[in-house]
Design a protein around this motif. Structure first.
Motif, PDB file in Angstrom:
ATOM      1  N   LEU A 212       0.820  -1.214   0.000  1.00 48.44           N
ATOM      2  CA  LEU A 212       0.000   0.000   0.000  1.00 48.44           C
ATOM      3  C   LEU A 212       0.852   1.261   0.000  1.00 48.44           C
ATOM      4  O   LEU A 212       0.387   2.323  -0.434  1.00 48.44           O
ATOM      5  CB  LEU A 212      -0.921   0.021   1.229  1.00 48.44           C
ATOM      6  N   GLN A 213       2.083   1.158   0.500  1.00 48.51           N
ATOM      7  CA  GLN A 213       2.931   2.327   0.664  1.00 48.51           C
ATOM      8  C   GLN A 213       3.764   2.605  -0.589  1.00 48.51           C
ATOM      9  O   GLN A 213       4.178   1.688  -1.289  1.00 48.51           O
ATOM     10  CB  GLN A 213       3.852   2.144   1.879  1.00 48.51           C
ATOM     11  N   ASN A 214       4.045   3.883  -0.805  1.00 41.85           N
ATOM     12  CA  ASN A 214       4.808   4.293  -1.991  1.00 41.85           C
ATOM     13  C   ASN A 214       6.301   4.450  -1.738  1.00 41.85           C
ATOM     14  O   ASN A 214       7.057   4.671  -2.691  1.00 41.85           O
ATOM     15  CB  ASN A 214       4.248   5.611  -2.544  1.00 41.85           C
ATOM     16  N   LEU A 215       6.738   4.363  -0.486  1.00 42.71           N
ATOM     17  CA  LEU A 215       8.158   4.389  -0.158  1.00 42.71           C
ATOM     18  C   LEU A 215       8.514   3.150   0.646  1.00 42.71           C
ATOM     19  O   LEU A 215       7.692   2.623   1.405  1.00 42.71           O
ATOM     20  CB  LEU A 215       8.515   5.652   0.624  1.00 42.71           C
ATOM     21  N   LEU A 387       5.523   9.614  -8.715  1.00 39.50           N
ATOM     22  CA  LEU A 387       6.615  10.390  -8.127  1.00 39.50           C
ATOM     23  C   LEU A 387       6.264  10.673  -6.676  1.00 39.50           C
ATOM     24  O   LEU A 387       5.134  11.070  -6.376  1.00 39.50           O
ATOM     25  CB  LEU A 387       6.818  11.701  -8.882  1.00 39.50           C
ATOM     26  N   VAL A 388       7.240  10.485  -5.777  1.00 40.67           N
ATOM     27  CA  VAL A 388       6.984  10.603  -4.343  1.00 40.67           C
ATOM     28  C   VAL A 388       8.030  11.520  -3.714  1.00 40.67           C
ATOM     29  O   VAL A 388       9.230  11.365  -3.972  1.00 40.67           O
ATOM     30  CB  VAL A 388       7.032   9.223  -3.648  1.00 40.67           C
ATOM     31  N   GLY A 389       7.574  12.427  -2.889  1.00 37.18           N
ATOM     32  CA  GLY A 389       8.471  13.250  -2.092  1.00 37.18           C
ATOM     33  C   GLY A 389       7.991  13.284  -0.657  1.00 37.18           C
ATOM     34  O   GLY A 389       6.781  13.429  -0.406  1.00 37.18           O
ATOM     35  N   ARG A 390       8.909  13.119   0.290  1.00 36.13           N
ATOM     36  CA  ARG A 390       8.505  13.121   1.700  1.00 36.13           C
ATOM     37  C   ARG A 390       9.555  13.793   2.565  1.00 36.13           C
ATOM     38  O   ARG A 390      10.760  13.578   2.380  1.00 36.13           O
ATOM     39  CB  ARG A 390       8.275  11.694   2.204  1.00 36.13           C
ATOM     40  N   TYR A 391       9.065  14.586   3.530  1.00 36.66           N
ATOM     41  CA  TYR A 391       9.923  15.117   4.589  1.00 36.66           C
ATOM     42  C   TYR A 391       9.396  14.583   5.912  1.00 36.66           C
ATOM     43  O   TYR A 391       8.188  14.668   6.187  1.00 36.66           O
ATOM     44  CB  TYR A 391       9.909  16.642   4.615  1.00 36.66           C
ATOM     45  N   GLY A 415      11.370   9.650  -4.360  1.00 31.49           N
ATOM     46  CA  GLY A 415      11.181   8.301  -4.867  1.00 31.49           C
ATOM     47  C   GLY A 415      10.395   8.229  -6.158  1.00 31.49           C
ATOM     48  O   GLY A 415       9.720   9.190  -6.570  1.00 31.49           O
ATOM     49  N   PHE A 416      10.486   7.067  -6.792  1.00 29.74           N
ATOM     50  CA  PHE A 416       9.767   6.773  -8.033  1.00 29.74           C
ATOM     51  C   PHE A 416       9.212   5.352  -7.932  1.00 29.74           C
ATOM     52  O   PHE A 416       9.908   4.437  -7.473  1.00 29.74           O
ATOM     53  CB  PHE A 416      10.702   6.890  -9.237  1.00 29.74           C
ATOM     54  N   ASN A 417       7.942   5.170  -8.357  1.00 28.86           N
ATOM     55  CA  ASN A 417       7.286   3.869  -8.302  1.00 28.86           C
ATOM     56  C   ASN A 417       6.763   3.455  -9.663  1.00 28.86           C
ATOM     57  O   ASN A 417       6.398   4.295 -10.487  1.00 28.86           O
ATOM     58  CB  ASN A 417       6.061   3.907  -7.363  1.00 28.86           C
TER      59      ASN A 417
END
Length: 456
Positions: A212-215, A387-391, A415-417
């Motif tokens: 379920l998670q993208n990272l 495309l994923v970005g997280r702080y 990240g990229f999925n």
């Protein structure tokens, strides 16, 4: 002797001995007898109608019994055929689509009531970070089993095998129950749940599955502040409402509220994860209370508020926590946020007295039509890339073990999925980490992660 003659004789005797003082004429006697005759005939007719009604009901019940017997015989014959053919009522409905549980394979009860769902997820990772050896990591294999023996009774479970289990070389794996609870359904608003519960604190703990998670890596707040995966033995209630506010009917409110054993003394100034309690015994006589309320004003939009309170030792010192999370979806863009704070009553000066952290994550889904006939898109109904970005960050007070001040770690992840289907994902990401004082997770080491996860 005929029925009428007998009746006449009885009536005569009855009338003769019960004549009132004023009934001295033959006409009075005849009138009385006629009245009694009519009453008798009315009673006889009523009895005959009652007999006919009972006879009809008996015939109807006999027909029903024959119909039920015929159905049971047909079911038994069908079951015998399945046994002879060594087949079962099995259907793959897709992960998360079963009547109960997350498993995608549904096994029907051949007797016509209840179902069992079976499924799970698995992941494998590869990491290469500064100052550490690069490594492959077979992290998780999860088995989900759910049961629906009756429309008002459910069972949900999740068994996790990490790093190959405890019998691998170096014995650094484990097998543990992450969920195993029973539901007694009453109505939409109030239902009863008991067992090994997935603690309803924050959004990530409830939706932690790898597929379920993208990272690949969980946020710092979900590891060191909220000890995901956080499971507690306990019981409580859950339910949902759909309040109508004027012409607005889209609001959904859901809640979970449980009494559990609660966190114990195993925490430190690098995280709360060591304080997760045993599923067998409590370390004190107090019980903790934990709950979450979530409001969804529209589809795929949600705001949640969580709370926790419970004593963690035998001296009456408590841990209290509050959390806020949100999900916002606008077309292909998804924005997820979560914040948590836990305060600790100190029994001594060498105990960390607060834990807090947060993350904010943006996911953007897209697909290039030119890839439909490539190996990435061919044969798949709705593949996508993300495309994923997280702080994210975590801050924990010092417990005087090193006397260097509070411990903080910040992380940026890009990240990229690629998902050919919703429950299969390939993840690629890079982390930038920065630590003050003691490291919570990666320290100051930046690095690269890639992984694959599948749910079924």
């Amino acid at each position: 002797m005929s029925r009428v003659s007998l009746f006449a004789g009885i009536c005569f005797i009855t009338v003769f001995f019960s004549l009132p003082a004023g009934a001295e004429t033959i006409e009075d006697i005849k009138a009385t007898m006629e009245e009694m005759k009519r009453d008798y005939e009315t009673r006889i007719k009523g009895l005959e109608e009652r007999i006919e009604t009972l006879s009809g009901q008996q015939q109807e019940n006999s027909a029903k019994i024959e119909d039920i017997a015929t159905q049971h015989e047909a079911q038994a014959a069908a079951m015998e055929q399945k046994i002879d053919a060594k087949t079962l009522d099995v259907e793959y409905v897709g992960r998360g689509n079963a009547p109960v549980g997350k498993g995608g394979l549904v096994i029907g009860n051949p007797f016509g009531f209840g179902n069992v769902s079976v499924g799970g997820y698995a992941d494998v990772e590869y990491g290469d970070f500064e100052k550490t050896n690069s490594t492959f990591n077979q992290h998780r294999w999860i088995i989900n089993i759910g049961a629906f023996p009756h429309e008002r009774l459910r069972f949900t479970s999740e068994l996790e095998i990490e790093y190959g289990g405890p019998n691998v070389p170096n014995a650094d794996g484990e097998i543990k129950v992450e969920q195993a609870y029973m539901d007694f359904l009453i109505n939409d608003a109030v239902n009863v749940r008991a067992g090994a519960l997935l603690v309803p604190f924050g959004r990530y703990n409830l939706y932690h599955d790898s597929d379920l998670q993208n990272l690949t890596e969980r946020p710092i707040v979900a590891r060191d502040v909220i000890p995901t995966t956080w499971t507690e033995a306990g019981a409580g209630i859950f339910g949902g409402f759909n309040p109508v506010l004027g012409s607005y009917e889209d609001l959904n409110l859901n809640y979970e509220l449980y009494m559990v054993n609660g966190l114990d003394t195993g925490f430190s100034d690098t995280g709360l994860s060591g304080a997760r309690a045993s599923l067998k015994t409590d370390n004190n006589d107090d019980k903790a209370v934990v709950g979450r309320v979530a409001a969804s004003p529209w589809l795929n939009q949600e705001v949640g508020v969580s709370g926790y309170w419970g004593e963690y030792d035998t001296a009456g010192h408590a841990i209290a926590g509050v959390g806020v999370d949100s999900l916002v979806t606008i077309g292909p863009l998804e924005w997820i946020n979560e914040y948590a704070y836990f305060g600790v009553e100190q029994g001594s000066s060498d105990v960390a007295n607060f834990f807090q952290g947060a993350y904010s994550q943006l996911n953007y889904d897209f697909w290039f039509k030119c890839l439909d006939n490539s190996f990435l898109g061919r044969g798949f109904k709705d593949p996508k890339m993300t495309l994923v970005g997280r702080y994210d960050w975590g801050l924990i007070s010092d417990d005087s073990d090193a006397s260097r001040g509070n411990n903080k770690e910040d992380r940026w992840t890009l990240g990229f999925n690629y998902r050919p289907v919703d429950n299969f994902v390939y993840k690629l990401e890079y982390q930038w980490n920065q630590t003050s004082n003691e490291a919570l997770e990666r320290g100051d080491n930046n690095g690269f992660l890639t992984s694959m996860a599948i749910g079924f």
